[in-house]
Motif scaffolding. Structure first.
Motif, PDB file in Angstrom:
ATOM      1  N   PRO A  22      25.650 -76.714-109.893  1.00  0.00           N
ATOM      2  CA  PRO A  22      25.846 -77.671-108.807  1.00  0.00           C
ATOM      3  C   PRO A  22      24.609 -77.843-107.932  1.00  0.00           C
ATOM      4  O   PRO A  22      24.413 -78.882-107.334  1.00  0.00           O
ATOM      5  CB  PRO A  22      27.000 -77.068-108.000  1.00  0.00           C
ATOM      6  CG  PRO A  22      27.724 -76.212-108.961  1.00  0.00           C
ATOM      7  CD  PRO A  22      26.664 -75.676-109.907  1.00  0.00           C
ATOM      8  N   ARG A  25      22.370 -80.738-109.295  1.00  0.00           N
ATOM      9  CA  ARG A  25      22.930 -82.071-109.510  1.00  0.00           C
ATOM     10  C   ARG A  25      22.330 -83.048-108.510  1.00  0.00           C
ATOM     11  O   ARG A  25      21.882 -82.660-107.429  1.00  0.00           O
ATOM     12  CB  ARG A  25      24.445 -82.033-109.355  1.00  0.00           C
ATOM     13  CG  ARG A  25      25.091 -81.258-110.509  1.00  0.00           C
ATOM     14  CD  ARG A  25      26.556 -81.372-110.539  1.00  0.00           C
ATOM     15  NE  ARG A  25      26.948 -82.765-110.741  1.00  0.00           N
ATOM     16  CZ  ARG A  25      28.181 -83.187-110.578  1.00  0.00           C
ATOM     17  NH1 ARG A  25      29.123 -82.359-110.214  1.00  0.00           N
ATOM     18  NH2 ARG A  25      28.496 -84.447-110.775  1.00  0.00           N
ATOM     19  N   ALA A  28      22.260 -82.828-104.531  1.00  0.00           N
ATOM     20  CA  ALA A  28      22.556 -81.480-104.046  1.00  0.00           C
ATOM     21  C   ALA A  28      21.332 -80.792-103.466  1.00  0.00           C
ATOM     22  O   ALA A  28      21.417 -80.144-102.428  1.00  0.00           O
ATOM     23  CB  ALA A  28      23.156 -80.633-105.162  1.00  0.00           C
ATOM     24  N   ARG A  60      28.970 -82.895-103.186  1.00  0.00           N
ATOM     25  CA  ARG A  60      27.890 -81.920-103.360  1.00  0.00           C
ATOM     26  C   ARG A  60      28.032 -80.746-102.402  1.00  0.00           C
ATOM     27  O   ARG A  60      27.822 -79.598-102.779  1.00  0.00           O
ATOM     28  CB  ARG A  60      26.516 -82.577-103.193  1.00  0.00           C
ATOM     29  CG  ARG A  60      26.188 -83.635-104.221  1.00  0.00           C
ATOM     30  CD  ARG A  60      26.355 -83.117-105.656  1.00  0.00           C
ATOM     31  NE  ARG A  60      26.141 -84.177-106.601  1.00  0.00           N
ATOM     32  CZ  ARG A  60      27.092 -84.845-107.246  1.00  0.00           C
ATOM     33  NH1 ARG A  60      28.364 -84.535-107.055  1.00  0.00           N
ATOM     34  NH2 ARG A  60      26.796 -85.817-108.071  1.00  0.00           N
ATOM     35  N   GLU A  63      30.715 -78.549-103.817  1.00  0.00           N
ATOM     36  CA  GLU A  63      30.240 -77.824-105.004  1.00  0.00           C
ATOM     37  C   GLU A  63      29.293 -76.693-104.623  1.00  0.00           C
ATOM     38  O   GLU A  63      29.359 -75.600-105.200  1.00  0.00           O
ATOM     39  CB  GLU A  63      29.540 -78.789-105.959  1.00  0.00           C
ATOM     40  CG  GLU A  63      30.495 -79.770-106.610  1.00  0.00           C
ATOM     41  CD  GLU A  63      29.783 -80.931-107.292  1.00  0.00           C
ATOM     42  OE1 GLU A  63      28.535 -81.025-107.207  1.00  0.00           O
ATOM     43  OE2 GLU A  63      30.468 -81.754-107.912  1.00  0.00           O
TER      44      GLU A  63
END
Length: 124
Positions: A22, A25, A28, A60, A63
């Motif tokens: 995560p 990504r 993020a 985000r 996560e």
């Protein structure tokens, strides 16, 4: 290192395969790096990360919290507010993130459709 052979000889640590997905990504890493400045609410993070939608930012941040890189503290309202802060793991993740940002700045051309973000040191 012709034909990518040199990469096979590089001793990747076993845990590299378990890097926090995560955290890399889209959206993020800028969100996490803005928290290096200190705890912030989602509105403050949104101001520091131009071009991110409310939905993507919420996803985000969630996560990153699940991955253990930040904490979410809810302040019951009215209005209901959340503040996010890096955990010790999140702070430690800023080190390789900064190294990656330096590498990208030196080796990758800027993307024409994306604004340049400030680095962790506050430099463009």
């Amino acid at each position: 290192m012709r034909g990518g052979r040199g990469i096979r000889k590089f001793p990747f640590p076993e845990k590299c395969g378990h890097a926090p997905g995560p955290a890399i990504r889209r959206g993020a890493t800028p969100a996490a790096s803005t928290l290096a400045q200190g705890p912030a609410g989602s509105g403050e993070v949104r101001e520091r990360v131009p071009g991110i939608s409310d939905r993507m930012l919420a996803d985000r941040l969630h996560e990153l919290a699940v991955a253990g890189l930040l904490t979410r503290n809810v302040h019951h309202g009215p209005p209901l507010r959340s503040r996010y802060a890096l955990t010790p793991h999140g702070n430690a993740f800023l080190i390789p993130l900064a190294a990656l940002a330096v590498w990208a700045g030196e080796h990758l051309p800027p993307h024409p459709d994306r604004p340049r973000h400030e680095t962790l040191a506050g430099q463009p």
